[in-house]
Design an enzyme around this catalytic site. Structure first.
Site, PDB file in Angstrom:
ATOM      1  N   CYS A  73       9.833 -50.585  22.998  1.00 10.07           N
ATOM      2  CA  CYS A  73       9.817 -50.272  24.383  1.00 10.07           C
ATOM      3  C   CYS A  73      10.613 -50.987  25.334  1.00 10.07           C
ATOM      4  CB  CYS A  73       8.459 -50.585  24.608  1.00 10.07           C
ATOM      5  SG  CYS A  73       7.827 -50.642  26.394  1.00 10.07           S
ATOM      6  N   HIS A  74      10.912 -50.353  26.579  1.00 11.41           N
ATOM      7  CA  HIS A  74      12.023 -50.856  27.408  1.00 11.41           C
ATOM      8  C   HIS A  74      11.724 -52.310  27.809  1.00 11.41           C
ATOM      9  CE1 HIS A  74      15.107 -48.842  29.774  1.00 11.41           C
ATOM     10  NE2 HIS A  74      15.629 -49.896  29.705  1.00 11.41           N
ATOM     11  N   THR A  75      10.330 -52.493  27.883  1.00 15.51           N
ATOM     12  CA  THR A  75      10.040 -53.960  28.322  1.00 15.51           C
ATOM     13  C   THR A  75      10.642 -55.142  27.274  1.00 15.51           C
ATOM     14  OG1 THR A  75       7.989 -52.960  29.150  1.00 15.51           O
ATOM     15  CG2 THR A  75       8.115 -55.518  29.108  1.00 15.51           C
ATOM     16  N   HIS A 111       6.144 -55.755  21.035  1.00 16.08           N
ATOM     17  CA  HIS A 111       4.596 -55.348  21.565  1.00 16.08           C
ATOM     18  C   HIS A 111       4.020 -53.997  21.540  1.00 16.08           C
ATOM     19  CE1 HIS A 111       6.967 -54.060  24.805  1.00 16.08           C
ATOM     20  NE2 HIS A 111       5.935 -53.325  25.258  1.00 16.08           N
ATOM     21  N   GLU A 112       4.618 -53.311  20.804  1.00 13.70           N
ATOM     22  CA  GLU A 112       4.308 -51.763  20.620  1.00 13.70           C
ATOM     23  C   GLU A 112       3.920 -51.527  19.027  1.00 13.70           C
ATOM     24  OE1 GLU A 112       5.619 -48.295  23.651  1.00 13.70           O
ATOM     25  OE2 GLU A 112       6.129 -47.854  21.482  1.00 13.70           O
ATOM     26  N   CYS A 158     -10.997 -59.989  27.677  1.00  8.48           N
ATOM     27  CA  CYS A 158     -11.822 -61.044  27.380  1.00  8.48           C
ATOM     28  C   CYS A 158     -13.164 -60.763  27.166  1.00  8.48           C
ATOM     29  CB  CYS A 158     -11.489 -62.474  28.034  1.00  8.48           C
ATOM     30  SG  CYS A 158     -12.390 -62.329  29.599  1.00  8.48           S
ATOM     31  N   CYS A 209     -14.426 -62.044  31.887  1.00  9.68           N
ATOM     32  CA  CYS A 209     -14.179 -62.582  33.291  1.00  9.68           C
ATOM     33  C   CYS A 209     -14.544 -61.559  34.419  1.00  9.68           C
ATOM     34  CB  CYS A 209     -12.659 -62.698  33.487  1.00  9.68           C
ATOM     35  SG  CYS A 209     -11.681 -61.030  33.161  1.00  9.68           S
ATOM     36  N   CYS A 236     -12.855 -58.118  33.699  1.00  8.72           N
ATOM     37  CA  CYS A 236     -13.282 -57.400  32.380  1.00  8.72           C
ATOM     38  C   CYS A 236     -15.022 -56.846  32.745  1.00  8.72           C
ATOM     39  CB  CYS A 236     -13.385 -58.369  31.205  1.00  8.72           C
ATOM     40  SG  CYS A 236     -11.691 -58.502  30.563  1.00  8.72           S
ATOM     41  N   CYS A 243      -7.581 -58.397  33.038  1.00 12.11           N
ATOM     42  CA  CYS A 243      -8.144 -59.500  32.575  1.00 12.11           C
ATOM     43  C   CYS A 243      -7.659 -61.011  32.968  1.00 12.11           C
ATOM     44  CB  CYS A 243      -8.365 -59.536  31.077  1.00 12.11           C
ATOM     45  SG  CYS A 243      -8.904 -60.964  30.407  1.00 12.11           S
ATOM     46  N   ARG A 250      -4.394 -61.729  30.784  1.00 11.25           N
ATOM     47  CA  ARG A 250      -3.329 -60.695  31.416  1.00 11.25           C
ATOM     48  C   ARG A 250      -2.049 -60.905  31.198  1.00 11.25           C
ATOM     49  NH1 ARG A 250      -3.662 -60.456  38.027  1.00 11.25           N
ATOM     50  NH2 ARG A 250      -5.768 -60.490  37.497  1.00 11.25           N
ATOM     51  N   CYS A 305       1.369 -49.315  23.911  1.00 11.56           N
ATOM     52  CA  CYS A 305       1.843 -49.426  25.146  1.00 11.56           C
ATOM     53  C   CYS A 305       2.227 -48.213  25.919  1.00 11.56           C
ATOM     54  CB  CYS A 305       3.062 -50.295  25.024  1.00 11.56           C
ATOM     55  SG  CYS A 305       3.868 -50.847  26.684  1.00 11.56           S
ATOM     56  N   ARG A 364      10.948 -42.639  21.454  1.00 12.41           N
ATOM     57  CA  ARG A 364      10.405 -43.899  20.689  1.00 12.41           C
ATOM     58  C   ARG A 364      10.982 -43.727  19.458  1.00 12.41           C
ATOM     59  NH1 ARG A 364       9.560 -46.071  24.526  1.00 12.41           N
ATOM     60  NH2 ARG A 364       7.630 -47.217  25.245  1.00 12.41           N
TER      61      ARG A 364
HETATM   62  P1  NAD Z   1      12.909 -45.128  30.250  1.00 12.32           P
HETATM   63  O1  NAD Z   1      14.071 -45.875  30.502  1.00 12.32           O
HETATM   64  O2  NAD Z   1      12.866 -44.594  28.856  1.00 12.32           O
HETATM   65  O3  NAD Z   1      12.800 -43.990  31.583  1.00 12.32           O
HETATM   66  C1  NAD Z   1      13.060 -44.058  32.850  1.00 12.32           C
HETATM   67  C2  NAD Z   1      13.568 -43.006  33.292  1.00 12.32           C
HETATM   68  O4  NAD Z   1      13.738 -42.930  34.661  1.00 12.32           O
HETATM   69  C3  NAD Z   1      15.068 -42.428  32.647  1.00 12.32           C
HETATM   70  O5  NAD Z   1      15.230 -41.151  31.990  1.00 12.32           O
HETATM   71  C4  NAD Z   1      15.816 -42.758  34.031  1.00 12.32           C
HETATM   72  O6  NAD Z   1      16.989 -41.563  33.958  1.00 12.32           O
HETATM   73  C5  NAD Z   1      14.905 -42.130  35.336  1.00 12.32           C
HETATM   74  N1  NAD Z   1      15.209 -42.649  36.426  1.00 12.32           N
HETATM   75  C6  NAD Z   1      15.808 -44.124  36.746  1.00 12.32           C
HETATM   76  N2  NAD Z   1      15.907 -44.018  38.019  1.00 12.32           N
HETATM   77  C7  NAD Z   1      15.635 -42.915  38.511  1.00 12.32           C
HETATM   78  C8  NAD Z   1      15.053 -42.265  39.805  1.00 12.32           C
HETATM   79  N3  NAD Z   1      15.865 -43.210  41.042  1.00 12.32           N
HETATM   80  N4  NAD Z   1      14.842 -41.104  40.092  1.00 12.32           N
HETATM   81  C9  NAD Z   1      14.409 -40.529  39.081  1.00 12.32           C
HETATM   82  N5  NAD Z   1      14.710 -40.945  37.833  1.00 12.32           N
HETATM   83  C10 NAD Z   1      15.271 -42.212  37.606  1.00 12.32           C
HETATM   84  O7  NAD Z   1      11.753 -46.159  30.491  1.00 12.32           O
HETATM   85  P2  NAD Z   1      10.197 -45.756  30.083  1.00 12.32           P
HETATM   86  O8  NAD Z   1       9.933 -46.702  28.762  1.00 12.32           O
HETATM   87  O9  NAD Z   1       9.658 -44.485  30.006  1.00 12.32           O
HETATM   88  O10 NAD Z   1       9.578 -46.888  31.069  1.00 12.32           O
HETATM   89  C11 NAD Z   1       9.401 -46.527  32.334  1.00 12.32           C
HETATM   90  C12 NAD Z   1       8.946 -47.629  33.455  1.00 12.32           C
HETATM   91  O11 NAD Z   1       7.655 -47.974  33.278  1.00 12.32           O
HETATM   92  C13 NAD Z   1       9.604 -48.865  33.395  1.00 12.32           C
HETATM   93  O12 NAD Z   1      10.049 -49.687  34.595  1.00 12.32           O
HETATM   94  C14 NAD Z   1       8.817 -49.801  32.388  1.00 12.32           C
HETATM   95  O13 NAD Z   1       8.992 -51.117  32.555  1.00 12.32           O
HETATM   96  C15 NAD Z   1       7.453 -49.350  33.140  1.00 12.32           C
HETATM   97  N6  NAD Z   1       6.247 -49.713  32.441  1.00 12.32           N
HETATM   98  C16 NAD Z   1       5.157 -49.987  32.980  1.00 12.32           C
HETATM   99  C17 NAD Z   1       4.129 -50.357  32.482  1.00 12.32           C
HETATM  100  C18 NAD Z   1       2.641 -50.853  33.246  1.00 12.32           C
HETATM  101  O14 NAD Z   1       1.947 -51.293  32.737  1.00 12.32           O
HETATM  102  N7  NAD Z   1       2.875 -50.522  34.709  1.00 12.32           N
HETATM  103  C19 NAD Z   1       4.031 -50.441  31.039  1.00 12.32           C
HETATM  104  C20 NAD Z   1       5.011 -49.876  30.304  1.00 12.32           C
HETATM  105  C21 NAD Z   1       6.247 -49.599  30.714  1.00 12.32           C
HETATM  106 ZN    ZN Z   2     -11.264 -60.798  30.988  1.00 14.18          ZN
END
Ligand code: NAD
Ligand code: ZN
Length: 380
Positions: free
Chosen positions: A48-50, A70-71, A100, A103, A106, A114, A118, A178, A373
């Site tokens: 995943c990107h993270t 993590h995925e 958990c 809390c 939860c 959580c 978290r 994820c 993926r």
């Molecule tokens: P990814 O890099 O595969 O996809 C992101 C897309 O956004 C890309 O295709 C990119 O070209 C596009 N993009 C970037 N800037 C842009 C803009 N200004 N306008 C339009 N499009 C634009 O990433 P992903 O794995 O799909 O993750 C997406 C986001 O979600 C990341 O920031 C990630 O960290 C976040 N995320 C959040 C949570 C959460 O719980 N909130 C969980 C997982 C991932």
């Molecule tokens: Zn909790």
């Protein structure tokens, strides 16, 4: 009972020794699970990107050597003291954030944040004793978001494990642990589009396409995909995205383009880019009077959200969500069932597969922006 119970297990893990350097497959020792912990055998993991973001360690604290990942999906090998809900042989999805069940969060129907479990990206140790369960010749190797799934065996807090249907194919449902659930839940649980409505999705990576999948399931009639990378558009068609906008093709701001396309704005928008300008556009492109925008992307640490307050007074709503508002243990098993019932399609998210020995290829694909993926097969 397995002969490994209570013993240190030696197995292969992909260790990140330094930021941005290829992972190295090493033999690691994995200690037995302690109080409220579970040791599991990982069968499949994906990238995943993270993971990439913290491996690159450009804008945040770095903890190395570390085992990322993590995925994933796995099978319980043994459980530590106090674990009653899981037993060896159970099929589980590890999650970077936990539940958990005790809390205030939860207990709240609204929150999945959580207090105990978290997400904490700075922590590289287990909560119970602030020690690592991984080592190489006695030298500690740190954990990542409590999951560290780039290892044949890992130790996870029981609150970060969802017990799932044992018939679910782990090579598919691992991606629900994820990104896909995050996007799907952002639409279904937070944006909540009604049948026939219009939804804009910013960012067509796996998270954004998970959000599009949610819009399709909710019966949205128009799903507008917004991405700066036009090569994303072909793939997005498979996810029911009906129209595409590349902001680079227009001189005016993308929110104005969308307002013109939709007679004043979309009913819902979901931002999945992490880019602050996309976040602002995602808010300003929703219809006044009823529009709701949901932020999902993780912004740069110095980012600031700027918009005119009239946008709120004109009855637009801005929300944000974490892991699609799903409570990992309570809600994730039912998302797996959505796949088992053929409501939710997962195959189209899986564009690549590599054996564990070639895990660095998965990083290369993500860095090039290729595919959605990549499944990493731990065995054979
Ligand atoms: P990814 O890099 O595969 O996809 C992101 C897309 O956004 C890309 O295709 C990119 O070209 C596009 N993009 C970037 N800037 C842009 C803009 N200004 N306008 C339009 N499009 C634009 O990433 P992903 O794995 O799909 O993750 C997406 C986001 O979600 C990341 O920031 C990630 O960290 C976040 N995320 C959040 C949570 C959460 O719980 N909130 C969980 C997982 C991932
Ligand atoms: Zn909790």
């Amino acid at each position: 009972m397995s002969s490994t119970v209570g013993q240190v297990i030696k197995c292969k893990a992909a260790v990140a020794w330094e930021a941005g350097k290829p992972l190295v497959i090493e033999e690691v020792e994995v200690a037995p699970p302690q109080k409220m912990e579970v040791r599991l055998k990982i069968l499949f993991t994906s990238l995943c990107h993270t993971d990439v973001y913290f491996w690159e360690a450009k804008a945040q604290n770095s903890v190395f050597p570390r085992i990322f990942g993590h995925e994933a999906a796995g099978i319980v090998e043994s459980v530590g003291e106090g674990v009653t809900e899981l037993a060896p042989g159970d099929h589980v999805l590890p999650v970077f954030t936990g539940e958990c069940k005790e809390c205030a969060h939860c207990k709240s129907e609204e929150s999945n944040m959580c207090s105990l479990l978290r997400i904490n990206t700075d922590r590289g140790v287990m909560i119970h004793d602030e020690q690592t369960r991984f080592s190489i010749n006695g030298k500690p190797i740190y954990h990542f978001v409590g999951t560290s799934t780039f290892s044949e065996y890992t130790v996870v807090h029981v609150g970060c494990l969802a017990k799932i249907n044992p018939l679910a194919p782990l090579d598919k449902v691992c991606i629900l642990s994820c990104g896909i659930s995050t996007g799907l839940g952002a639409t279904l649980n937070v944006a909540k589009p009604t049948k026939g409505s219009s939804v804009a999705v910013f960012g067509l990576g796996a998270v954004g396409l998970g959000a599009a999948e949610g819009a399709r399931l909710a019966g949205a009639s128009r799903i507008i995909g917004v991405d700066l990378n036009s090569s994303r558009f072909a793939e997005a068609k498979k996810f029911g995205v009906t129209e595409f906008v590349n902001p680079k093709d227009y001189k005016k701001p993308v929110q104005e383009v969308i307002a013109e396309m939709t007679d004043g704005g979309v009913d819902r928008s979901v931002e999945c880019t992490g880019n602050i300008n996309a976040m602002i556009s995602a808010f300003e492109c929703v219809h006044d009077g009823w529009g709701v925008a949901v932020l999902v992307g993780v912004p740069h640490k110095d980012a600031e959200f700027k918009t005119h307050p009239m946008n709120f007074l004109n009855e637009r709503t801005l929300k944000g969500t974490f892991f699609g508002n799903y409570k990992p243990r309570s809600d994730l098993p039912s998302v797996v069932e959505m796949y088992m019932n053929k409501e939710l399609e997962l195959e189209k998210f899986i564009t690549h597969e590599v054996p564990f020995s070639e895990i660095n290829k998965a990083f290369e694909l993500m860095l090039k922006g290729e595919g959605l993926r990549c499944i990493i097969r731990m065995e054979g």
